[in-house]
Structure formats: structure tokens, C-alpha cells
Motif scaffolding. Structure first.
Motif, PDB file in Angstrom:
ATOM      1  N   UNK A  54       0.849  -1.189   0.000  1.00 56.54           N
ATOM      2  CA  UNK A  54       0.000   0.000   0.000  1.00 56.54           C
ATOM      3  C   UNK A  54       0.889   1.245   0.000  1.00 56.54           C
ATOM      4  N   UNK A  55       0.302   2.388  -0.336  1.00 54.83           N
ATOM      5  CA  UNK A  55       1.073   3.638  -0.322  1.00 54.83           C
ATOM      6  C   UNK A  55       1.649   3.924   1.075  1.00 54.83           C
ATOM      7  N   UNK A  56       0.872   3.762   2.163  1.00 55.33           N
ATOM      8  CA  UNK A  56       1.490   3.980   3.490  1.00 55.33           C
ATOM      9  C   UNK A  56       2.654   3.022   3.767  1.00 55.33           C
ATOM     10  N   UNK A  57       2.566   1.796   3.272  1.00 53.29           N
ATOM     11  CA  UNK A  57       3.691   0.863   3.465  1.00 53.29           C
ATOM     12  C   UNK A  57       4.915   1.330   2.677  1.00 53.29           C
ATOM     13  N   UNK A  58       4.687   1.893   1.493  1.00 55.95           N
ATOM     14  CA  UNK A  58       5.796   2.424   0.699  1.00 55.95           C
ATOM     15  C   UNK A  58       6.438   3.607   1.422  1.00 55.95           C
ATOM     16  N   UNK A  59       5.592   4.451   2.003  1.00 61.42           N
ATOM     17  CA  UNK A  59       6.118   5.590   2.768  1.00 61.42           C
ATOM     18  C   UNK A  59       6.956   5.100   3.941  1.00 61.42           C
ATOM     19  N   UNK A  60       6.466   4.064   4.627  1.00 60.64           N
ATOM     20  CA  UNK A  60       7.206   3.528   5.774  1.00 60.64           C
ATOM     21  C   UNK A  60       8.547   2.950   5.330  1.00 60.64           C
ATOM     22  N   UNK A  61       8.558   2.296   4.172  1.00 63.23           N
ATOM     23  CA  UNK A  61       9.815   1.758   3.647  1.00 63.23           C
ATOM     24  C   UNK A  61      10.801   2.892   3.401  1.00 63.23           C
ATOM     25  N   UNK A  85      -1.757   6.239 -12.215  1.00 68.49           N
ATOM     26  CA  UNK A  85      -1.419   7.625 -12.613  1.00 68.49           C
ATOM     27  C   UNK A  85      -1.944   8.620 -11.590  1.00 68.49           C
ATOM     28  N   UNK A  86      -3.169   8.406 -11.134  1.00 71.55           N
ATOM     29  CA  UNK A  86      -3.740   9.389 -10.210  1.00 71.55           C
ATOM     30  C   UNK A  86      -3.068   9.348  -8.827  1.00 71.55           C
ATOM     31  N   UNK A  87      -2.291   8.307  -8.589  1.00 74.76           N
ATOM     32  CA  UNK A  87      -1.591   8.226  -7.300  1.00 74.76           C
ATOM     33  C   UNK A  87      -0.190   8.843  -7.349  1.00 74.76           C
ATOM     34  N   UNK A  88       0.188   9.397  -8.501  1.00 75.23           N
ATOM     35  CA  UNK A  88       1.545   9.947  -8.631  1.00 75.23           C
ATOM     36  C   UNK A  88       1.876  10.933  -7.500  1.00 75.23           C
ATOM     37  N   UNK A  89       0.990  11.874  -7.179  1.00 74.39           N
ATOM     38  CA  UNK A  89       1.339  12.790  -6.077  1.00 74.39           C
ATOM     39  C   UNK A  89       1.558  12.060  -4.747  1.00 74.39           C
ATOM     40  N   UNK A  90       0.712  11.086  -4.468  1.00 75.69           N
ATOM     41  CA  UNK A  90       0.835  10.350  -3.203  1.00 75.69           C
ATOM     42  C   UNK A  90       2.123   9.524  -3.173  1.00 75.69           C
ATOM     43  N   UNK A  91       2.454   8.924  -4.313  1.00 76.86           N
ATOM     44  CA  UNK A  91       3.688   8.133  -4.381  1.00 76.86           C
ATOM     45  C   UNK A  91       4.901   9.040  -4.196  1.00 76.86           C
ATOM     46  N   UNK A  92       4.849  10.225  -4.783  1.00 77.88           N
ATOM     47  CA  UNK A  92       5.961  11.175  -4.618  1.00 77.88           C
ATOM     48  C   UNK A  92       6.084  11.574  -3.156  1.00 77.88           C
ATOM     49  N   UNK A  93       4.950  11.866  -2.531  1.00 76.00           N
ATOM     50  CA  UNK A  93       4.978  12.235  -1.115  1.00 76.00           C
ATOM     51  C   UNK A  93       5.484  11.083  -0.247  1.00 76.00           C
ATOM     52  N   UNK A  94       5.260   9.864  -0.717  1.00 78.87           N
ATOM     53  CA  UNK A  94       5.736   8.688   0.026  1.00 78.87           C
ATOM     54  C   UNK A  94       7.235   8.482  -0.136  1.00 78.87           C
ATOM     55  N   UNK A  95       7.877   9.337  -0.939  1.00 80.69           N
ATOM     56  CA  UNK A  95       9.329   9.288  -1.050  1.00 80.69           C
ATOM     57  C   UNK A  95       9.872   8.447  -2.189  1.00 80.69           C
ATOM     58  N   UNK A  96       8.996   8.092  -3.120  1.00 83.88           N
ATOM     59  CA  UNK A  96       9.423   7.275  -4.257  1.00 83.88           C
ATOM     60  C   UNK A  96      10.331   8.083  -5.184  1.00 83.88           C
ATOM     61  N   UNK A  97      11.387   7.445  -5.719  1.00 90.33           N
ATOM     62  CA  UNK A  97      12.306   8.119  -6.629  1.00 90.33           C
ATOM     63  C   UNK A  97      11.877   7.976  -8.078  1.00 90.33           C
ATOM     64  N   UNK A  98      11.381   6.787  -8.433  1.00 91.10           N
ATOM     65  CA  UNK A  98      11.143   6.515  -9.854  1.00 91.10           C
ATOM     66  C   UNK A  98       9.848   5.754 -10.056  1.00 91.10           C
TER      67      UNK A  98
END
Lengths: 330, 301
Positions: free
Chosen positions: A150-157, A260-273
């Protein structure tokens, strides 16, 4: 706003050029043999094509990552070692690896060199502890995250590691932890981990039965549709089965991923690519998807809204899902 | 071939606590096996139902002369799941890893590697051996040629090499719970639907053919892997041990048959006939070992 790196697939030299021209920051591709997890007939790169593709991309400031992400066969290591060494020789920016033994080889042979090591999604590193182990043991610089988080799990990672993270945003969707799935070899003997092939075309047949068109894999009926409809490709995890009283898609609907619509959330979660799936896709598909995602990434970087509907036409009439990124998927 | 040891893998299914306790009591007293792996691999939500019984189970097995290991979870994501591996090592027992996230927690005394970790070649085996792996159960999909090469490498490295010898093969693990899904539930409110199926929920094709079995977040083969007819070949390949994965019928009987097979007291044909009576309705396969497709049925000629 952060600028996200767009990592795009190339199954052929032509697709590589098209993707670079359409705005891909980075291309990933593989050799035309069992060292990569998309080992399909007519796909992938010879040594010469790879060297030329890297030169083409570098001239246009794009990077090339070489996926060597199957698990080497016992007794067959030299094929995989050559794949890593050749990628380094051709100036690839990184190799994408999954196997512990191969990571160990690459880390030893290319220590201190410019070749970066990325951890393939096939390694299924799904938490910060696993990722940090690969970083400490082999100096892995980036991890491609499994499509089960999930996005929160990605943020935690991202809070728990300094390793860059790359996530899939578009294309095929594996519902199983990747690199840990033998469904294909159970039905066909061909395995993603060993042969780089999932549900291989060589074992597919379409057959009329009871007025319906069945798609079969290794003799197992995976789907049946009306005779006049287009039969879906028999990928096991997207199949239609019976389980007790339930009849339907036990594992996953035949949908594809569109985050695609999650791009902002993924960026906020700290994703690089952001990674687009589809080395087996046509040039036209790659061009359209890359162009559209580059627009979305640029829009996000400039603080503008993202038009997420644009890509629906590209999903070939399939339903799309944001997959495990939303927790309700589970 | 009596150099082959027998290991009982962890129970993959959600059985009631009383049945788990009873299962291990019978194993301790009656099963001619050397080593038992206990604990939860598949889903951390099941563990609270029986974890209080585990110390007693372990003690009972040890009194019965069995070596005991604890398994880690296959797909730890929650914080408490990720911390659990440290707690396993703190027990001082051997820990069998089912996921590499526990590599940061490994004990100086070493560790074991379970069949859900990808060990496909001698380089990976060598790496893990250098990190302290003492025993590795190979992934069930490996063909004989790979098993042989890895067993030889293991012998040179001093690592015990084990193969998946009996039971439905673990084919996939997911973040999604299929038992919940087919009952219209979500994983978070699953109502422990997986508890209804002692050996997993059969998944058939639309034309009614047996294919897979669902076990919560895990997908298993419908066929039971059964290498009882291949023990001589495994011993010849220098394989050290054979893993028997628990099922709900006469599992103690299965362990006795494998012991008799290892000691040469059963022909492969006799063994297969007996296996059918131990697990009525099961189909058996050794397709992965043959290098053929995994589902290929094993037939008694």
C-alpha cells in the motif's frame, strides 16, 4: 515539487528509441536469453543491439538499465556472469538483479566501478529490513518494490531506508509476490524464476468447447468466453475458476494497473522513480504510454493537476485498478 | 539411502489450537522423524490462536527426541510482523527463514533457510553458507539436475540440503487473502475463513479439473508432491533430508512410510499404494523433480 524519474520498457531496439524520443528518463531492457524475466520469442536485445541502444540513449541524456533478473540455473552461472560483465562493458547505468549469488558476483566484480546495482522486483524485497540487507551486503542503490504494497507501506519503507525506491505505475499487474510464484511452472514447466517466462505462448491453446471459446494453458482451462468474444490470454492468476461455491476470478480480475492518479501520493511517500511495465508491448503502445506519463510527471513537478483519464484508452479495453496501493484491494 | 533424514515442515493451514497440540503430541510420540519446524509461515493473524501452546509443543517434541526449529513469516509487512523475527532468534532455537528481511537479525549460531527463499544455484547457496546458513530446504520447483548440483555444493560447504518431499507445494504468496476474497470478505475482516479448509480450498478449472488450492494468502498445488518413489535417487544425489509437509489425514502414517522407504523396507510401488490410503482423494505428483510440469500426476503402474 519533486521530479520523478520515469523508467520505461523496451523490448526491442525500435521501442528503446521511441521511448527515449517520447521522453523517458530511463529505459530498462534485457538480453534475448534466459537471463531476463521477459524471455519471449522475438523480444529483447542482442549484445550489439544493447551497445547501440545504450549509445543512443546516452546521447539523448537518458539512462539504460539492464534487467538480468532470473535466478541462474545451478551449473549454468557463466551465462549470467557474462550478462552482467557485458552490461558494464557497454556502459549500462545499472543492472537489475534478483539472485543473491549474482548480486554477490556483481558486487565483487564491479566494486568501485560506475555500474549501479538495482534490486529487481523479482527479489520481492517488501520491507525496509529486507532492502537494507541488500544494501549492506551488495551496495544496492535502488529497489523496485513489489506490487503488493500500500502507499502507506511504501512511505514507511522510504522512512526506513536510504535506498531509492522505484514503483510500478502502469501495465500488467502481478497479484503474487513476484519472484516467489511457481504457478506457471506448475502448469507448463516454464517458470518466471528459472526460464524468464510466465504462462508462455508455447503452452497456450484456444479451443471451442460447449459453444464457448476456452483459453488453456498447459491443458488447464483458464478462461471461457462467448464464441464471438475475444478470448483473454490464459495467465493463471487472472483466470476464472471454481472454489467451493465461488465461481469467478479467484485471484484477480483481468485488469491492469493504472496508478497515474496516485503519482502525487507516491511522490509524497518518497518514491524516486515510476516504472511502466510492458517490454512485450508494441512500439506504438510504448510511445503513447511514455508520452502520457512524462506529461503527468512534468505536470506534477510543476504543481499542475494530472489528467489521469488519458491512459484508459491504452489499457486495451481492460478494467484498470490501482492494485494493492489501496488497501481495500486485499 | 538411510543417510536421508526426515524433516516435518511447519503446518501451513489454520488448524484449531487443540488439533495443533494433538498433532505435535502424536508426532513427538510416534513419528520416526529427525527434525520438526514449527510456527507460522503464512499469516500472522493466525498466530494468536495457538502461540501460547508453542512452548509446550516444542518441549514435547524435544522430549520425543526431535530437533526443533522455528519458522519466520513468508511476507512480513506490518511492524509487529517485522519485529517477530528478532523474537524468534531470542528464543535460542534454530530459526528457519521464510523471507530475507530477517537476515539482519540472524544469530551468530547460524540459521536455516526455508523453501520459500530462492536458492536456485550454488552461488546463492555459497553466499548463504558464508552468512551462517546450516541447512537449506530447496524451492519445490527445482528439477533433479539442480537438486543434484546444489546437494553436491552443499556437501562441499557443509550445508544440509533438503528437498520438498511430501505435501501440497507452496506455489505463490500474496498480500491478498483469497480465502477472504472468494467469500466476499477483505483480508482485514477475514473472519478466519481459511479455518474451514484443513488442507486448503480446492480450486478447479471451469471444466471441473483439479488445479490449485487456496490457503489464505498462499496458493498451493492441488496435487501433493510425493517423492517416496525417488528416495534412492535423492540419496544418490547426496541430498541430506526430505521435508514432509503436514496434512490433516494420517500424517503420522506418511512419516512411517517415508521412514520405511528410506530404510529400504518399501518398494516405490508399495509406498505409493500406501500413500493413497493415508490421504484419500489426493493426487500425487513428482513433476517438478522430473523437470516436467509440476502438476504431472504420478501414477501407480
Amino acid at each position: 515539487m519533486t521530479s520523478l524519474e520515469l523508467v520505461c520498457p523496451a523490448g526491442t531496439p525500435a521501442a528503446l528509441r521511441v521511448a527515449v524520443d517520447a521522453g523517458a528518463h530511463t529505459i530498462y531492457c534485457g538480453y534475448n536469453d534466459e537471463t531476463n524475466a521477459r524471455n519471449f520469442p522475438g523480444l529483447n536485445f542482442s549484445r550489439e543491439e544493447l551497445a547501440e541502444g545504450i549509445a543512443y540513449a546516452h546521447k539523448r541524456k537518458a539512462k539504460v538499465l539492464v534487467a538480468i533478473n532470473t535466478f541462474p540455473r545451478a551449473g549454468g552461472l557463466p551465462l549470467w556472469h557474462r550478462a552482467v560483465d557485458d552490461a558494464a562493458r557497454f556502459g549500462a547505468d545499472a543492472v537489475i538483479l534478483a539472485d543473491l549469488g549474482l548480486l554477490d558476483y556483481a558486487a565483487e566484480q564491479h566494486r568501485g566501478g560506475p555500474l549501479r546495482l538495482h534490486l529487481s522486483v523479482q527479489a520481492a524485497a517488501a520491507n525496509a529490513e529486507a532492502i537494507n540487507f541488500y544494501a549492506a551486503a551488495f551496495g544496492v542503490k535502488r529497489v523496485v518494490l513489489p506490487r503488493v504494497l500500500t502507499v502507506p507501506e511504501i512511505a514507511a519503507i522510504n522512512q526506513g531506508t536510504d535506498v531509492e525506491t522505484e514503483v510500478f505505475v502502469f501495465g500488467g499487474l502481478c497479484v503474487m509476490a513476484e519472484g516467489r510464484c511457481s504457478l506457471s511452472s506448475y502448469a507448463t514447466g516454464k517458470s518466471p524464476n528459472m526460464n524468464g517466462a510466465c504462462s508462455p505462448a508455447s503452452h497456450v491453446e484456444y479451443k471451442e468447447a460447449n459453444g464457448r471459446l476456452e483459453s488453456r494453458l498447459g491443458g488447464f482451462a483458464i478462461h471461457a468466453v462467448d464464441r464471438t468474444a475475444a478470448a483473454p490470454y490464459p495467465t493463471i492468476c487472472k483466470g476464472y475458476f471454481q472454489a467451493g461455491d465461488y465461481r469467478g476470478h479467484v485471484f484477480e480480475d483481468p485488469s491492469s494497473l493504472d496508478a497515474a492518479e496516485l503519482i502525487p501520493k507516491l511522490a509524497e511517500a518518497g518514491v524516486t522513480a515510476l516504472k511502466i511495465e510492458g517490454r512485450q508491448r508494441s512500439r506504438a503502445y510504448v510511445e503513447a504510454v511514455v508520452r502520457s506519463f512524462r506529461k503527468a510527471v512534468d505536470a506534477y513537478a510543476a504543481g499542475r493537476p494530472i489528467d489521469a483519464n488519458e491512459l484508459v484508452a491504452l489499457t486495451e479495453g481492460q478494467k484498470t485498478t490501482s492494485g494493492a496501493y489501496r488497501k481495500t484491494w486485499r | 539411502m538411510d543417510n536421508l533424514q526426515l524433516t516435518v515442515g511447519p503446518i501451513l493451514f489454520h488448524w484449531p489450537e487443540a488439533e495443533i497440540v494433538d498433532f505435535y503430541a502424536r508426532l513427538a510420540d510416534e513419528a520416526p522423524v529427525d527434525h520438526v519446524v514449527v510456527g507460522e509461515v503464512v499469516c500472522s493473524k493466525r498466530l494468536p490462536f495457538y502461540e501460547d501452546a508453542l512452548p509446550g509443543v516444542i518441549e514435547r517434541l524435544q522430549r520425543g527426541g526431535k530437533r526443533v526449529s522455528l519458522t519466520s513469516l513468508a511476507l512480513p509487512t506490518l511492524v509487529r510482523e517485522r519485529k517477530a523475527a528478532n523474537e524468534l532468534f531470542a528464543t535460542g532455537l534454530d530459526v528457519e527463514l521464510s523471507d530475507l528481511s530477517a537476515m539482519g537479525a540472524i544469530a551468530d549460531a547460524g540459521f536455516s533457510v526455508g523453501p520459500l527463499i530462492n536458492v536456485y544455484n550454488e552461488a546463492t547457496l555459497g553466499f548463504l553458507a558464508r552468512k551462517g546458513a546450516r541447512s537449506v530446504c530447496l524451492p519445490p520447483e527445482l528439477p533433479y539436475a539442480s537438486v543434484k548440483a546444489l546437494a553436491e555444493a552443499g556437501a562441499a560447504l557443509g550445508v544440509n540440503v533438503e528437498v520438498w518431499g511430501y505435501g501440497r507445494a507452496p506455489l505463490a504468496i500474496s498480500a491478498r487473502c483469497y480465502h477472504a476474497r472468494v467469500r466476499g470478505l477483505s483480508k482485514d475482516s477475514c473472519q478466519f475463513a481459511c479455518g474451514a479448509d484443513k488442507d486448503g480450498l480446492d480450486v478447479r478449472t471451469i471444466d471441473g479439473r483439479d488445479f490449485l488450492a487456496v490457503n489464505g494468502v498462499q496458493t498451493l498445488s492441488h496435487a501433493y508432491v510425493n517423492l517416496i518413489g525417488d528416495l534412492a535417487q535423492l540419496a544418490a544425489a547426496k541430498v541430506n533430508s526430505v521435508r514432509l509437509s503436514p496434512h490433516s489425514h494420517d500424517f503420522v502414517g506418511v512419516t512411517k512410510d517415508f521412514r520405511a522407504g528410506v530404510e529400504g523396507g518399501l518398494t516405490p510401488q508399495e509406498a505409493l499404494v500406501r500413500a493413497r490410503s493415508r490421504e484419500p482423494g489426493a493426487t500425487f505428483s513428482h513433476g517438478f523433480l522430473l523437470g516436467d510440469y509440476g502438476a504431472q500426476p504420478l501414477s501407480v503402474a
